[in-house]
Write an enzyme that holds these catalytic residues in place. Structure first.
Site, PDB file in Angstrom:
ATOM      1  N   LYS A  81       0.892  -1.180  -0.114  1.00 25.92           N
ATOM      2  CA  LYS A  81      -0.004  -0.047   0.017  1.00 25.92           C
ATOM      3  C   LYS A  81       0.898   1.290  -0.081  1.00 25.92           C
ATOM      4  CE  LYS A  81      -4.473   1.023   0.308  1.00 25.92           C
ATOM      5  NZ  LYS A  81      -5.599   0.470  -0.300  1.00 25.92           N
ATOM      6  N   GLY A 175     -20.566   7.047   4.007  1.00 24.57           N
ATOM      7  CA  GLY A 175     -19.439   7.425   2.877  1.00 24.57           C
ATOM      8  C   GLY A 175     -19.852   7.127   1.610  1.00 24.57           C
ATOM      9  N   VAL A 176     -20.367   8.032   0.835  1.00 28.45           N
ATOM     10  CA  VAL A 176     -20.844   7.660  -0.753  1.00 28.45           C
ATOM     11  C   VAL A 176     -19.923   8.361  -1.689  1.00 28.45           C
ATOM     12  CG1 VAL A 176     -23.175   7.036  -0.468  1.00 28.45           C
ATOM     13  CG2 VAL A 176     -22.389   9.613  -0.135  1.00 28.45           C
ATOM     14  N   GLY A 177     -18.622   7.847  -1.605  1.00 28.79           N
ATOM     15  CA  GLY A 177     -17.589   8.066  -2.521  1.00 28.79           C
ATOM     16  C   GLY A 177     -17.686   7.333  -3.672  1.00 28.79           C
ATOM     17  N   VAL A 179     -17.104   3.987  -4.314  1.00 30.13           N
ATOM     18  CA  VAL A 179     -17.709   2.661  -4.043  1.00 30.13           C
ATOM     19  C   VAL A 179     -19.184   2.928  -3.498  1.00 30.13           C
ATOM     20  CG1 VAL A 179     -17.690   0.659  -2.827  1.00 30.13           C
ATOM     21  CG2 VAL A 179     -15.437   1.763  -3.612  1.00 30.13           C
TER      22      VAL A 179
HETATM   23  P1  NAD Z   1     -13.603   7.822  -1.756  1.00 29.60           P
HETATM   24  O1  NAD Z   1     -12.491   8.884  -1.109  1.00 29.60           O
HETATM   25  O2  NAD Z   1     -14.019   7.977  -3.277  1.00 29.60           O
HETATM   26  O3  NAD Z   1     -14.959   8.090  -0.894  1.00 29.60           O
HETATM   27  C1  NAD Z   1     -14.791   7.952   0.490  1.00 29.60           C
HETATM   28  C2  NAD Z   1     -16.156   8.979   1.109  1.00 29.60           C
HETATM   29  O4  NAD Z   1     -16.174   8.703   2.284  1.00 29.60           O
HETATM   30  C3  NAD Z   1     -15.873  10.327   1.055  1.00 29.60           C
HETATM   31  O5  NAD Z   1     -17.127  10.622   0.129  1.00 29.60           O
HETATM   32  C4  NAD Z   1     -15.778  11.078   2.223  1.00 29.60           C
HETATM   33  O6  NAD Z   1     -16.165  12.283   1.962  1.00 29.60           O
HETATM   34  C5  NAD Z   1     -16.718  10.135   2.965  1.00 29.60           C
HETATM   35  N1  NAD Z   1     -16.246  10.048   4.171  1.00 29.60           N
HETATM   36  C6  NAD Z   1     -14.995  10.492   5.139  1.00 29.60           C
HETATM   37  N2  NAD Z   1     -15.168  10.394   6.136  1.00 29.60           N
HETATM   38  C7  NAD Z   1     -16.532  10.223   6.375  1.00 29.60           C
HETATM   39  C8  NAD Z   1     -17.283  10.265   7.651  1.00 29.60           C
HETATM   40  N3  NAD Z   1     -16.556   9.991   8.844  1.00 29.60           N
HETATM   41  N4  NAD Z   1     -18.618  10.039   7.442  1.00 29.60           N
HETATM   42  C9  NAD Z   1     -19.228   9.906   6.390  1.00 29.60           C
HETATM   43  N5  NAD Z   1     -18.442   9.953   5.062  1.00 29.60           N
HETATM   44  C10 NAD Z   1     -17.175  10.030   5.510  1.00 29.60           C
HETATM   45  O7  NAD Z   1     -13.266   6.392  -1.321  1.00 29.60           O
HETATM   46  P2  NAD Z   1     -13.760   5.082  -2.032  1.00 29.60           P
HETATM   47  O8  NAD Z   1     -12.583   4.603  -3.295  1.00 29.60           O
HETATM   48  O9  NAD Z   1     -15.075   5.222  -2.514  1.00 29.60           O
HETATM   49  O10 NAD Z   1     -13.297   3.845  -0.881  1.00 29.60           O
HETATM   50  C11 NAD Z   1     -13.994   3.838   0.301  1.00 29.60           C
HETATM   51  C12 NAD Z   1     -13.639   2.983   1.236  1.00 29.60           C
HETATM   52  O11 NAD Z   1     -13.601   1.602   0.595  1.00 29.60           O
HETATM   53  C13 NAD Z   1     -12.144   3.138   1.639  1.00 29.60           C
HETATM   54  O12 NAD Z   1     -12.062   2.702   2.682  1.00 29.60           O
HETATM   55  C14 NAD Z   1     -11.279   2.444   0.604  1.00 29.60           C
HETATM   56  O13 NAD Z   1     -10.048   1.796   1.107  1.00 29.60           O
HETATM   57  C15 NAD Z   1     -12.136   0.854   0.431  1.00 29.60           C
HETATM   58  N6  NAD Z   1     -11.864   0.588  -0.590  1.00 29.60           N
HETATM   59  C16 NAD Z   1     -12.104   1.122  -1.891  1.00 29.60           C
HETATM   60  C17 NAD Z   1     -11.787   0.150  -3.147  1.00 29.60           C
HETATM   61  C18 NAD Z   1     -12.047   0.946  -4.428  1.00 29.60           C
HETATM   62  O14 NAD Z   1     -12.072   0.106  -5.450  1.00 29.60           O
HETATM   63  N7  NAD Z   1     -12.073   2.260  -4.440  1.00 29.60           N
HETATM   64  C19 NAD Z   1     -11.395  -1.107  -2.919  1.00 29.60           C
HETATM   65  C20 NAD Z   1     -11.541  -1.730  -1.518  1.00 29.60           C
HETATM   66  C21 NAD Z   1     -11.500  -0.972  -0.637  1.00 29.60           C
END
Ligand code: NAD
Length: 360
Positions: A81, A175-177, A179
């Site tokens: 990582k 968290g609605v990023g 994923v």
């Molecule tokens: P991202 O940065 O696109 O989304 C994260 C979201 O969480 C953001 O919208 C942020 O504003 C929100 N957030 C942060 N702190 C918060 C809180 N306290 N309360 C509510 N919302 C909050 O990230 P992502 O790519 O969607 O990944 C989300 C999680 O999944 C991470 O932990 C990441 O490591 C894990 N993950 C992602 C992938 C992938 O393919 N992107 C794969 C495996 C694991």
């Protein structure tokens, strides 16, 4: 200050590389847990860490989780990582990304990386101009991670209610990023009720537009629902939140969701089924591994492979039940998953893998 050698020794880390580029301001750390099964792989996270120690702890626990994820998904990569210290909104620049890409190139394929929190698919595509060792270039892994979590949720529903349909099921997503948003859409399209929280009002607005309800960040833990889905950062299920959740299932994409073993045990004792993070969130890894190995992806085959996440979860749930019976005490799904993964590691290699059983 973290005792880096002690940490590395405890968990069998091969390498931790710290990099600084004065011109671009880049400060990055790459943690290579193991290259035993092939190059180490794991996304790059950009985050404003409070201290160097916090960044090191984060990158190391995420790298360990990647080893487990690769083993769990049967993928011949090792765990690694990377983190870039800084606020992605303010500090990310083309110069910084170029410098980072050149740094990764200098590792000569020992570490392969892609997007994570704070790094987008667009960033990865840009960095591809300067680095060969990137994944998720032509295929954005996030929708596939969401697809895997969706199928994992179905397996959880089947285990708890005997019916895998999400229709009428209430899911609270934190968290609605990349994923979480895709997951919310998939769930709503399939008839689920969805409540979401996020720090970004723009993202909440987008979710409202397709039918999700929104709550304040702290309120998400007490939403009465079937599934609580952590899709923001790790460590959100601690001893306090494990006690206040009002759900039957915890199933989300975030890495390292449990703060510690006790939080996992509290969930198990409260009869809340926990889908181990490194199994349920492997959809993106399966995608980028396919892309890296084959170049082109056959989407139908890929989706079938990702749907296998459901079967692996069921195996672990049954194992936890068996272990609890044999030991006469509740064994959490998290603990069962760790033992399941360690067993798979041992059967793959004579070399000693060290993942502390305390907590990865
Ligand atoms: P991202 O940065 O696109 O989304 C994260 C979201 O969480 C953001 O919208 C942020 O504003 C929100 N957030 C942060 N702190 C918060 C809180 N306290 N309360 C509510 N919302 C909050 O990230 P992502 O790519 O969607 O990944 C989300 C999680 O999944 C991470 O932990 C990441 O490591 C894990 N993950 C992602 C992938 C992938 O393919 N992107 C794969 C495996 C694991």
């Amino acid at each position: 200050m973290v005792d880096l050698f002690a940490e590395m020794e405890r968990d069998g880390f091969e390498e931790v590389v710290v990099y600084h580029d004065r011109n671009s301001g880049l400060k990055a750390i790459v943690a290579i847990h193991t290259t035993l099964n092939g190059s180490a792989t794991g996304g790059t996270r950009m985050w404003e860490y409070a201290s160097f120690s916090e960044a090191v702890s984060d990158v190391m626990s995420l790298a360990r989780a990647m080893t487990l994820k690769c083993i769990g998904a049967g993928i011949d990569f090792g765990g690694g990582k990377a983190v870039i210290a800084g606020d992605p909104e303010k500090d990310k620049s083309k110069e910084l990304l170029k410098s980072y890409a050149e740094f990764i190139q200098s590792l000569d394929g020992k570490f392969i990386t892609g997007e994570d929190v704070g790094i987008t698919n667009e960033d990865v595509r840009f960095m591809r101009n300067y680095c060969d060792h990137l994944t998720g270039v032509n295929y954005d892994p996030s929708p596939f991670t969401a697809y895997g979590v969706f199928h994992g949720m179905r397996a959880c529903l089947k285990h708890v209610y005997g019916d895998e349909s999400v229709e009428g099921v209430h899911v609270a997503i934190q968290g609605v990023g990349k994923v979480g948003m895709e997951l919310a859409r998939l769930l709503i399209d399939n008839g689920a009720k969805v409540t979401v929280s996020d720090l970004s009002s723009k993202r909440l607005e987008a979710c409202r537009s397709f039918g999700a309800e929104c709550v304040e960040p702290e309120e998400i833990y007490s939403v009465e629902c079937d599934i609580f889905s952590p899709c923001a950062l790790g460590g959100v299920i601690d001893q306090r939140t494990a006690r206040i959740l009002r759900c039957k299932i915890v199933a989300g994409s975030a890495n390292n969701q449990l703060k510690d073993d006790t939080a996992g045990r509290i969930l198990a004792e409260r009869g809340i089924l926990y889908a181990p993070d490194f199994i349920i969130n492997a959809g993106g890894l399966i995608t980028v591994a396919n892309e890296y190995i084959y170049g082109e992806i056959d989407e139908e085959r890929l989706k079938r492979e990702i749907e296998g996440i459901g079967e692996r979860l069921i195996d672990v749930f049954r194992l936890a039940e068996r272990m609890s019976e044999e030991r006469g005490a509740v064994v959490s799904e998290h603990q069962a998953a760790l033992e399941w993964a360690m067993e798979r590691m041992r059967s793959k290699s004579e070399r000693r893998y060290a993942i502390s059983e305390k907590y990865y």
